[in-house]
Motif scaffolding. Structure first.
Motif, mmCIF file in Angstrom:
data_model
loop_
_atom_site.group_PDB
_atom_site.id
_atom_site.type_symbol
_atom_site.label_atom_id
_atom_site.label_comp_id
_atom_site.label_asym_id
_atom_site.label_seq_id
_atom_site.Cartn_x
_atom_site.Cartn_y
_atom_site.Cartn_z
ATOM 1 N N PHE A 63 2.649 53.632 -40.302
ATOM 2 C CA PHE A 63 2.671 53.036 -38.967
ATOM 3 C C PHE A 63 3.582 51.813 -38.937
ATOM 4 C CE2 PHE A 63 1.086 49.729 -36.146
ATOM 5 C CZ PHE A 63 1.169 50.372 -34.926
ATOM 6 N N TRP A 64 3.442 50.921 -39.913
ATOM 7 C CA TRP A 64 4.282 49.723 -39.936
ATOM 8 C C TRP A 64 5.735 50.061 -40.227
ATOM 9 C CZ3 TRP A 64 3.039 45.748 -37.397
ATOM 10 C CH2 TRP A 64 1.716 45.370 -37.257
ATOM 11 N N SER A 65 5.986 51.134 -40.961
ATOM 12 C CA SER A 65 7.367 51.571 -41.186
ATOM 13 C C SER A 65 8.009 52.052 -39.892
ATOM 14 C CB SER A 65 7.410 52.693 -42.217
ATOM 15 O OG SER A 65 6.883 52.276 -43.435
ATOM 16 N N VAL A 66 7.253 52.810 -39.113
ATOM 17 C CA VAL A 66 7.760 53.272 -37.813
ATOM 18 C C VAL A 66 7.986 52.085 -36.884
ATOM 19 C CG1 VAL A 66 7.163 54.618 -35.762
ATOM 20 C CG2 VAL A 66 6.790 55.576 -38.027
ATOM 21 N N ALA A 67 7.074 51.118 -36.900
ATOM 22 C CA ALA A 67 7.242 49.922 -36.078
ATOM 23 C C ALA A 67 8.482 49.143 -36.501
ATOM 24 C CB ALA A 67 6.000 49.035 -36.179
ATOM 25 N N CYS A 68 8.725 49.046 -37.801
ATOM 26 C CA CYS A 68 9.906 48.340 -38.297
ATOM 27 C C CYS A 68 11.186 49.034 -37.837
ATOM 28 C CB CYS A 68 9.856 48.257 -39.819
ATOM 29 S SG CYS A 68 11.190 47.307 -40.554
ATOM 30 N N VAL A 69 11.214 50.350 -37.936
ATOM 31 C CA VAL A 69 12.383 51.104 -37.466
ATOM 32 C C VAL A 69 12.576 50.906 -35.968
ATOM 33 C CG1 VAL A 69 13.269 53.446 -37.122
ATOM 34 C CG2 VAL A 69 12.332 52.776 -39.324
ATOM 35 N N GLY A 70 11.500 50.888 -35.211
ATOM 36 C CA GLY A 70 11.595 50.665 -33.766
ATOM 37 C C GLY A 70 12.156 49.291 -33.428
ATOM 38 N N PHE A 71 11.717 48.274 -34.155
ATOM 39 C CA PHE A 71 12.233 46.928 -33.905
ATOM 40 C C PHE A 71 13.698 46.810 -34.320
ATOM 41 C CE2 PHE A 71 7.712 45.443 -33.914
ATOM 42 C CZ PHE A 71 7.731 44.926 -32.641
ATOM 43 N N VAL A 72 14.074 47.456 -35.410
ATOM 44 C CA VAL A 72 15.479 47.450 -35.823
ATOM 45 C C VAL A 72 16.334 48.140 -34.763
ATOM 46 C CG1 VAL A 72 17.103 48.403 -37.512
ATOM 47 C CG2 VAL A 72 15.047 47.231 -38.282
ATOM 48 N N TRP A 73 15.837 49.268 -34.245
ATOM 49 C CA TRP A 73 16.569 49.969 -33.188
ATOM 50 C C TRP A 73 16.709 49.094 -31.944
ATOM 51 C CZ3 TRP A 73 15.044 51.362 -28.280
ATOM 52 C CH2 TRP A 73 15.971 52.140 -27.573
ATOM 53 N N LEU A 74 15.646 48.369 -31.561
ATOM 54 C CA LEU A 74 15.706 47.483 -30.400
ATOM 55 C C LEU A 74 16.774 46.411 -30.594
ATOM 56 C CD1 LEU A 74 14.502 46.434 -27.679
ATOM 57 C CD2 LEU A 74 12.998 45.024 -29.089
ATOM 58 N N ALA A 75 16.770 45.771 -31.743
ATOM 59 C CA ALA A 75 17.758 44.716 -32.004
ATOM 60 C C ALA A 75 19.168 45.281 -32.053
ATOM 61 C CB ALA A 75 17.422 44.012 -33.314
ATOM 62 N N TRP A 76 19.337 46.422 -32.695
ATOM 63 C CA TRP A 76 20.667 47.021 -32.817
ATOM 64 C C TRP A 76 21.202 47.482 -31.473
ATOM 65 C CZ3 TRP A 76 24.530 46.774 -35.874
ATOM 66 C CH2 TRP A 76 25.566 47.713 -35.802
ATOM 67 N N SER A 77 20.357 48.101 -30.658
ATOM 68 C CA SER A 77 20.838 48.583 -29.355
ATOM 69 C C SER A 77 21.159 47.411 -28.431
ATOM 70 C CB SER A 77 19.807 49.502 -28.714
ATOM 71 O OG SER A 77 18.633 48.801 -28.384
ATOM 72 N N ALA A 78 20.396 46.337 -28.513
ATOM 73 C CA ALA A 78 20.716 45.163 -27.697
ATOM 74 C C ALA A 78 21.994 44.496 -28.196
ATOM 75 C CB ALA A 78 19.546 44.171 -27.719
ATOM 76 N N TYR A 79 22.184 44.494 -29.497
ATOM 77 C CA TYR A 79 23.401 43.902 -30.064
ATOM 78 C C TYR A 79 24.639 44.694 -29.667
ATOM 79 C CZ TYR A 79 26.804 42.469 -33.578
ATOM 80 O OH TYR A 79 27.942 42.033 -34.212
ATOM 81 N N ARG A 80 24.506 46.013 -29.637
ATOM 82 C CA ARG A 80 25.645 46.880 -29.300
ATOM 83 C C ARG A 80 26.055 46.789 -27.831
ATOM 84 N NH1 ARG A 80 28.510 50.083 -32.842
ATOM 85 N NH2 ARG A 80 28.638 51.509 -31.105
ATOM 86 N N ASP A 81 25.128 46.404 -26.958
ATOM 87 C CA ASP A 81 25.446 46.327 -25.521
ATOM 88 C C ASP A 81 26.367 45.216 -25.219
ATOM 89 O OD1 ASP A 81 24.106 48.556 -24.816
ATOM 90 O OD2 ASP A 81 22.280 47.495 -24.260
#
Length: 81
Positions: A63-81
């Motif tokens: 569960f925490w691994s999936v949450a970590c991947v989700g937070f990384v995706w959030l930061a990366w997608s916001a950074y890419r915008d």
């Protein structure tokens, strides 16, 4: 201006979330136990041990691994915008 603030806020939340969930994963793997999900688990000290409660322990790590991947995706997608 408001879009810039929203973008950096998403990056900040993503980085903080990824770091904190990653810290839970690392400490859980190092020590062999992780706390439960409820607030009562924090007060009562309910933990799941990798040796005696393996399925619950690995589910929480997953569960925490999936949450970590989700937070990384959030930061990366916001950074890419």
């Amino acid at each position: 201006m408001q879009d810039i603030v929203r973008r950096y806020f998403k990056i900040f939340i993503g980085v903080i979330g990824a770091l904190s969930s990653g810290a839970v994963i690392v400490s859980g793997l190092k020590s062999g136990y992780v706390p439960g999900f409820s607030r009562a688990a924090l007060v009562t000290g309910t933990t799941y041990h990798g040796a005696s409660q393996a399925s619950q322990f690995w589910f929480i790590i997953f569960f925490w691994s999936v949450a970590c991947v989700g937070f990384v995706w959030l930061a990366w997608s916001a950074y890419r915008d």
